[in-house]
Design an enzyme around this catalytic site. Structure first.
Site, short mmCIF file in Angstrom:
data_model
loop_
_atom_site.label_atom_id
_atom_site.label_comp_id
_atom_site.label_asym_id
_atom_site.label_seq_id
_atom_site.Cartn_x
_atom_site.Cartn_y
_atom_site.Cartn_z
N TYR A 98 0.82 -1.22 0.00
CA TYR A 98 0.00 0.00 0.00
C TYR A 98 0.86 1.27 0.00
O TYR A 98 0.40 2.31 -0.44
CB TYR A 98 -0.90 0.03 1.24
CG TYR A 98 -2.21 -0.69 1.10
CD1 TYR A 98 -2.26 -2.00 0.66
CD2 TYR A 98 -3.41 -0.04 1.42
CE1 TYR A 98 -3.47 -2.67 0.55
CE2 TYR A 98 -4.62 -0.70 1.31
CZ TYR A 98 -4.64 -2.02 0.88
OH TYR A 98 -5.84 -2.66 0.78
N ASP A 125 -2.88 -18.24 0.02
CA ASP A 125 -3.89 -18.93 -0.81
C ASP A 125 -4.56 -20.04 -0.02
O ASP A 125 -5.78 -20.19 -0.01
CB ASP A 125 -3.27 -19.43 -2.14
CG ASP A 125 -1.92 -20.11 -1.98
OD1 ASP A 125 -1.37 -20.14 -0.86
OD2 ASP A 125 -1.41 -20.63 -3.00
N ASP A 177 -6.43 -7.04 4.26
CA ASP A 177 -7.60 -6.38 3.65
C ASP A 177 -8.51 -7.44 3.03
O ASP A 177 -9.72 -7.47 3.27
CB ASP A 177 -7.12 -5.39 2.58
CG ASP A 177 -8.26 -4.71 1.86
OD1 ASP A 177 -9.21 -4.28 2.56
OD2 ASP A 177 -8.22 -4.61 0.62
N ASP A 199 -12.39 -9.12 4.61
CA ASP A 199 -13.69 -9.11 3.90
C ASP A 199 -14.23 -10.54 3.80
O ASP A 199 -15.42 -10.79 4.00
CB ASP A 199 -13.55 -8.53 2.47
CG ASP A 199 -13.88 -7.04 2.40
OD1 ASP A 199 -13.59 -6.32 3.38
OD2 ASP A 199 -14.43 -6.60 1.37
C1 IPM Z 1 -10.41 -1.13 4.16
C2 IPM Z 1 -10.51 -0.51 2.78
C3 IPM Z 1 -9.32 0.36 2.50
C4 IPM Z 1 -8.11 -0.55 2.45
C5 IPM Z 1 -9.36 1.23 1.23
C6 IPM Z 1 -10.63 2.00 1.10
C7 IPM Z 1 -8.19 2.16 1.18
O1 IPM Z 1 -10.70 -1.49 1.83
O2 IPM Z 1 -10.30 -0.38 5.14
O3 IPM Z 1 -10.48 -2.35 4.28
O4 IPM Z 1 -7.81 -1.16 1.41
O5 IPM Z 1 -7.44 -0.64 3.46
MN MN Z 2 -11.07 -3.46 2.65
#
Ligand code: IPM
Ligand code: MN
Ligand code: NAD
Length: 359
Positions: free
Chosen positions: A141, A224, A248, A252
Site C-alpha cells: 500500500y 492462498d 484487507d 472481507d
Molecule cells: C479497508 C478498505 C481500504 C483498504 C481502502 C478503502 C483504502 O478497503 O479499510 O479495508 O484497502 O485498506
Molecule cells: Mn477493505
C-alpha cells in the site's frame, strides 16, 4: 477529564451509519456518564467536494489532538475519475500513516443469532471468534516506487512495491502475540513466503519474535491456503497476523462467516493505543441514501474504542450486550435478513440498540 472524539462520517453510507453510532455515544453520555466531546471533520469525497483535498489540514489537526477517531467510510463512483493521488481513499490512507496506526485489529465474531445469516453451513461457523491482526501502514500500500510510467518503447507500465522492514514486522508481530496471549494462544502468520522475499523476511521475523512468547503456538500458512481454510474450517483459527493487503482481503472474506460485512468493526492503533475506529466495509454506494445499511459494525467499533482508547471496558461490554440483545429480539437489517421475516431500517436499528442500552 473530557476526551475528544473526532467524528469523520465520510461518504456513501458513512454519514448514515455514523449517525447511529453517535446516538449510542449520546446515550452513553447522558445515561452512563461517558465524558466525551464529539467534533466533526471532513474526509474522503466529502472533503474533496468542500476543499479539493481528501484529507484537509483542519481534519489532520483535529484527529491529532483527539483521543480517538470514529470514521464511517470513504469513496464512491463520483470520485473514481480523479487521479489516484487525490482520491477519497488517499484520505483514509493518509490518516492511517499520519497517525502511525500500524496495528489493525479486525475481530470476526459470530453472534449466535446470526448462524443462519452466513452463506456457510451453521455448524461451520457456530462459535466463530477470530481476530485478524492486519499490518496497516506498510507493505504494498505504501511501498516505493509506485505509479504508472511510460517505457522507452511507448508502452505503459504500472508499478507497486511490496516492502517490509524488520522493525515493521517485529512491532505488528508483537501486537499479534500479545493478543493471542489474551485469547486461545494460537497465532497463525499468513504470508506468501514461497514466492515473495518480503514475506520470506516476514516469516523469519515473526518466528524470531515468537521465541519471546513461548506459551503461544505459532503456525505459518500461505495466503492462498489461508483463504481456502477460512471457508473450509474457519474455527481452526484464533489469531491471524498478516500483511496490509492480505489482511484487507482476508477480513472481507471473514466478514461473510459472521453473516455480513455490516457486522465487522475494527480498531487501528498506534504504539500507544490511540486509535481510529471504523467498520471494515466501505461506503456501499449501491445502497447509500436508502436507510437500509447495517449500522452494527460501526456501533461495535464504538465498543472497541471504549475498550482500547477510552479505557472503559465495562461500557464496551454494555454496548456489545445491547447489540446481542437486538439480534436476540430478531431485529435485522436487510443484509442479515432471516427468511420470511421483516427487516428494519438503519435508523430503527440504531434506535433499538439505544433502547437496549437503557435496559
Ligand atoms: C479497508 C478498505 C481500504 C483498504 C481502502 C478503502 C483504502 O478497503 O479499510 O479495508 O484497502 O485498506
Ligand atoms: Mn477493505
Ligand atoms: P463496500 O464494502 O462498500 O460494499 C461491498 C458490498 O457490501 C456492497 O454490496 C454493499 O452494499 C455491502 N455493504 C457494505 N457495508 C454494508 C452495510 N453496513 N450494510 C449492508 N450492506 C453493506 O465495498 P466496495 O463496493 O468494494 O467499495 C465501495 C467504495 O467504498 C469504494 O470507493 C471503496 O474504495 C470504498 N471503501 C472504503 C472503505 C473504508 O472507508 N474503510 C472500505 C472499503 C471500501
Amino acid at each position: 477529564m473530557t476526551k475528544t472524539i473526532a467524528i469523520l462520517p465520510g461518504d456513501g453510507i458513512g454519514p448514515e451509519i455514523v449517525a447511529e453510532a453517535i446516538k449510542v455515544l449520546d446515550k452513553l453520555w447522558t445515561s452512563f456518564g461517558l465524558d466525551v466531546q464529539l467534533e466533526q471533520g471532513l474526509v474522503g469525497g466529502a472533503a474533496i467536494d468542500a476543499t479539493g483535498h481528501p484529507l484537509p489540514i483542519e481534519t489532520l489537526e483535529l484527529v491529532k489532538k483527539a483521543n480517538a477517531v470514529l470514521l464511517g467510510a470513504v469513496g464512491g463512483p463520483k470520485w473514481e475519475p480523479l487521479d489516484i493521488a487525490i482520491r477519497p481513499e488517499k484520505g483514509l490512507l493518509g490518516l492511517r500513516s499520519e497517525l502511525k496506526l500500524f496495528a489493525n485489529l479486525r475481530p470476526a465474531i459470530l453472534f449466535p443469532e446470526l448462524a443462519n445469516a452466513s452463506t456457510l453451513k451453521p455448524e461451520i461457523v457456530e462459535g466463530l471468534d477470530i481476530l485478524i491482526v492486519r499490518e496497516l501502514t506498510g507493505g504494498i500500500y505504501f511501498g516505493q516506487p509506485r505509479g504508472i510510467r511510460i517505457l522507452d518503447n511507448g508502452e505503459s507500465q504500472g508499478v507497486n512495491t511490496l516492502v517490509y522492514n524488520e522493525s515493521e514486522i517485529e512491532r505488528i508481530a508483537r501486537v499479534a502475540f500479545e493478543s493471542a496471549e489474551k485469547r486461545q494462544k494460537r497465532l497463525c502468520s499468513v504470508d506468501k513466503a514461497n514466492v515473495l522475499e518480503a514475506t520470506e523476511l516476514w516469516r523469519e521475523i515473526v518466528t524470531r519474535v515468537g521465541k519471546d512468547y513461548p506459551n503461544v503456538q505459532l503456525t505459518h500458512m500461505y495466503v492462498d491456503n489461508a483463504a481456502m481454510q477460512l471457508v473450509r474450517a474457519p474455527k481452526q483459527f484464533d489469531v491471524i497476523v498478516t500483511t496490509n493487503m492480505f489482511g484487507d482481503i482476508l477480513s472481507d472474506l471473514a466478514s461473510q462467516l459472521t453473516g455480513s460485512i455490516g457486522m465487522l468493526p475494527s480498531a487501528s492503533l498506534d504504539a500507544n493505543n490511540k486509535g481510529m475506529y471504523e467498520p471494515i466495509h466501505g461506503s456501499a454506494p449501491d445502497i447509500a441514501g436508502q436507510n437500509i445499511a447495517n449500522p452494527l459494525a460501526t456501533i461495535l467499533s464504538i465498543a472497541m474504542m471504549l475498550r482500547y482508547s477510552l479505557n472503559k471496558p465495562k461500557l464496551a461490554t454494555i454496548v456489545e450486550n445491547a447489540v446481542s440483545q437486538v439480534l436476540r429480539e430478531g431485529l435485522r437489517t436487510k443484509d442479515i435478513q432471516q427468511k420470511g421475516t421483516e427487516t428494519i431500517s438503519t435508523r430503527e436499528m440504531g434506535d433499538a440498540v439505544v433502547a437496549a442500552l437503557s435496559q
